[in-house]
Design an enzyme around this catalytic site. Structure first.
Site, PDB file in Angstrom:
ATOM      1  N   ARG A   1      45.255 -25.305  -5.488  1.00 24.37           N
ATOM      2  CA  ARG A   1      46.034 -25.040  -4.196  1.00 24.37           C
ATOM      3  C   ARG A   1      45.322 -24.405  -3.144  1.00 24.37           C
ATOM      4  O   ARG A   1      44.832 -25.319  -1.814  1.00 24.37           O
ATOM      5  CB  ARG A   1      46.626 -24.219  -4.594  1.00 24.37           C
ATOM      6  CG  ARG A   1      47.867 -23.295  -3.484  1.00 24.37           C
ATOM      7  CD  ARG A   1      47.805 -22.423  -2.337  1.00 24.37           C
ATOM      8  NE  ARG A   1      47.659 -21.145  -2.897  1.00 24.37           N
ATOM      9  CZ  ARG A   1      46.740 -20.104  -1.903  1.00 24.37           C
ATOM     10  NH1 ARG A   1      46.952 -20.574  -0.638  1.00 24.37           N
ATOM     11  NH2 ARG A   1      46.141 -19.247  -2.735  1.00 24.37           N
ATOM     12  N   ASP A   2      44.778 -23.242  -3.681  1.00 25.18           N
ATOM     13  CA  ASP A   2      43.363 -22.394  -2.376  1.00 25.18           C
ATOM     14  C   ASP A   2      41.819 -23.036  -2.147  1.00 25.18           C
ATOM     15  O   ASP A   2      41.455 -23.393  -1.582  1.00 25.18           O
ATOM     16  CB  ASP A   2      42.440 -20.819  -2.908  1.00 25.18           C
ATOM     17  CG  ASP A   2      42.550 -20.189  -2.047  1.00 25.18           C
ATOM     18  OD1 ASP A   2      43.367 -20.519  -0.620  1.00 25.18           O
ATOM     19  OD2 ASP A   2      41.703 -19.510  -2.280  1.00 25.18           O
TER      20      ASP A   2
ATOM     21  N   HIS B   1      40.729 -11.755  -6.529  1.00 28.29           N
ATOM     22  CA  HIS B   1      40.672 -13.055  -6.716  1.00 28.29           C
ATOM     23  C   HIS B   1      39.287 -13.260  -5.179  1.00 28.29           C
ATOM     24  O   HIS B   1      40.118 -12.279  -3.995  1.00 28.29           O
ATOM     25  CB  HIS B   1      41.637 -13.325  -5.587  1.00 28.29           C
ATOM     26  CG  HIS B   1      41.736 -14.420  -4.584  1.00 28.29           C
ATOM     27  ND1 HIS B   1      42.049 -15.650  -5.556  1.00 28.29           N
ATOM     28  CD2 HIS B   1      41.280 -15.292  -3.494  1.00 28.29           C
ATOM     29  CE1 HIS B   1      41.878 -17.014  -4.749  1.00 28.29           C
ATOM     30  NE2 HIS B   1      41.397 -16.001  -3.685  1.00 28.29           N
TER      31      HIS B   1
ATOM     32  N   HIS C   1      36.090 -14.109  -3.058  1.00 29.76           N
ATOM     33  CA  HIS C   1      35.223 -15.463  -2.361  1.00 29.76           C
ATOM     34  C   HIS C   1      33.912 -15.147  -2.331  1.00 29.76           C
ATOM     35  O   HIS C   1      33.397 -14.364  -1.844  1.00 29.76           O
ATOM     36  CB  HIS C   1      35.867 -15.840  -0.851  1.00 29.76           C
ATOM     37  CG  HIS C   1      37.479 -16.747  -0.830  1.00 29.76           C
ATOM     38  ND1 HIS C   1      37.538 -18.096  -0.351  1.00 29.76           N
ATOM     39  CD2 HIS C   1      38.464 -16.170  -1.364  1.00 29.76           C
ATOM     40  CE1 HIS C   1      38.894 -18.270  -0.910  1.00 29.76           C
ATOM     41  NE2 HIS C   1      39.420 -17.066  -1.166  1.00 29.76           N
TER      42      HIS C   1
ATOM     43  N   CYS D   1      41.341 -20.501   3.846  1.00 31.12           N
ATOM     44  CA  CYS D   1      42.042 -20.509   4.036  1.00 31.12           C
ATOM     45  C   CYS D   1      42.362 -20.627   6.096  1.00 31.12           C
ATOM     46  O   CYS D   1      41.106 -20.212   6.309  1.00 31.12           O
ATOM     47  CB  CYS D   1      42.431 -18.727   4.421  1.00 31.12           C
ATOM     48  SG  CYS D   1      44.020 -18.584   5.151  1.00 31.12           S
TER      49      CYS D   1
ATOM     50  N   ASN E   1      36.207 -20.023  -2.263  1.00 34.88           N
ATOM     51  CA  ASN E   1      36.155 -19.108  -3.788  1.00 34.88           C
ATOM     52  C   ASN E   1      35.079 -18.783  -4.358  1.00 34.88           C
ATOM     53  O   ASN E   1      34.184 -20.258  -4.631  1.00 34.88           O
ATOM     54  CB  ASN E   1      37.035 -19.728  -4.855  1.00 34.88           C
ATOM     55  CG  ASN E   1      38.501 -19.688  -3.805  1.00 34.88           C
ATOM     56  OD1 ASN E   1      39.638 -18.544  -3.826  1.00 34.88           O
ATOM     57  ND2 ASN E   1      38.957 -20.776  -3.218  1.00 34.88           N
TER      58      ASN E   1
END
Length: 307
Positions: free
Chosen positions: A22-23, A214, A216, A247, A256
């Protein structure tokens, strides 16, 4: 493969939430097919990932890389003990996620209006209201809810984010049935001291819920931040195979922290994850091949140690 490929047996466990499908993919110029994304998810499960952020139930016109969520959920292998997470931002997304059979629902609530308006088309207050509605609708379904506080360490539009702002958002989230609350450094601006400070503050208002982080690696602090979080007692970390991600609504947002690089750091630090470093690195290289680019991760190139 080394003896630390999944971490030392019997050591303290750190759970990895694999967010690559997903991300990791949502900001890439190349859109992978439904079949390729299904294979990515299944290979992550084969590598040992037990929680995988598989899909996003957002408008595909806004994020075309995430189209086909229902088809993916219909096609993934439902292995015992593997949880497939769906990101939702509103009630329509929730209805789609429940119908598709997700194992968990994750809702993102930004800490800043600047990001929330651009990413989700509403203010933080409106998003918290939407969260309350999602929480109420999930009651009785047996599907657990987790909530991610995005831009918790800094915002591309509003700049510095005061810790008291994040604490207030977490306080509101703690009024729901969420079983886990994540702090996200959406644009990779946080540093270890900030991580320690914010985790200490948030723990006081989280109502005993599990905390997840989470990070990055935009400014090369992501792994230091992850280690700081672990030292503060966090036992759940997000990461993306290959180190892909970012994003689409945040300027200059990059990847990430890479699952394989994170595994190396954790395993060599004496922690167990149950996720294979060698298989994660191979999956990162495979994903890079599909995307037509070199993965930002280092382990696919350097390999583990000792060889």
């Amino acid at each position: 493969m080394t003896r630390h490929d999944r971490g030392p047996e019997g050591a303290e466990h750190v759970e990895i939430v694999e967010v690559g499908p997903r991300d990791g993919l949502q900001n890439e110029a190349t859109t992978l097919s439904v079949e390729e994304r299904i294979e990515m998810i299944d290979r992550a499960a084969d590598a040992g990932a037990r929680r995988i952020e598989a899909v996003s139930f957002v408008n595909p016109k806004r994020v075309p890389q995430m189209a086909g969520a229902e088809e993916i959920m219909a096609g993934v292998r439902r292995a015992p003990g593997v949880s497939h997470i769906g990101l939702v931002l509103n009630r329509r997304g929730l209805d789609r996620a429940v119908a598709a059979g997700v194992s968990e629902v994750n809702v993102a609530v930004p800490a800043t209006d600047g990001f929330c308006v651009r990413n989700q088309g509403c203010t933080v207050e409106e998003m918290l209201d939407a969260l309350a509605g999602i929480d109420a609708a999930l009651a009785g379904t047996g599907i657990p809810l987790s909530v991610t506080v995005s831009t918790a360490f800094g915002c591309p539009f509003d700049g510095e984010v005061g810790p008291e702002r994040v604490v207030e958002v977490v306080r509101r989230i703690a009024d729901t049935a969420a079983v886990e609350i994540a702090l996200a450094d959406t644009i990779g601006v946080g540093v270890p001291g900030q991580v320690r400070d914010l985790l200490g503050r948030v723990a006081e208002v989280a109502g005993g819920r599990a905390l997840r982080c989470h990070f990055h690696n935009t400014r090369n602090t992501g792994y230091a931040n992850a280690l700081a979080a672990v030292e503060e007692g966090v036992r759940v970390l997000d990461s993306s195979v290959g180190g892909f991600g970012g994003c689409p609504f945040a300027p200059a947002a990059t990847g990430n922290i890479a699952t394989e690089d994170l595994l190396y750091m954790l395993h060599r630090s004496g922690l167990h994850t149950g996720v294979s470093l060698s298989e994660a690195a191979a999956l990162g290289e495979w994903t890079g091949g599909l995307l037509g680019k070199q993965p930002p991760a280092y382990l696919g190139r350097a390999g583990g140690f000792p060889a």
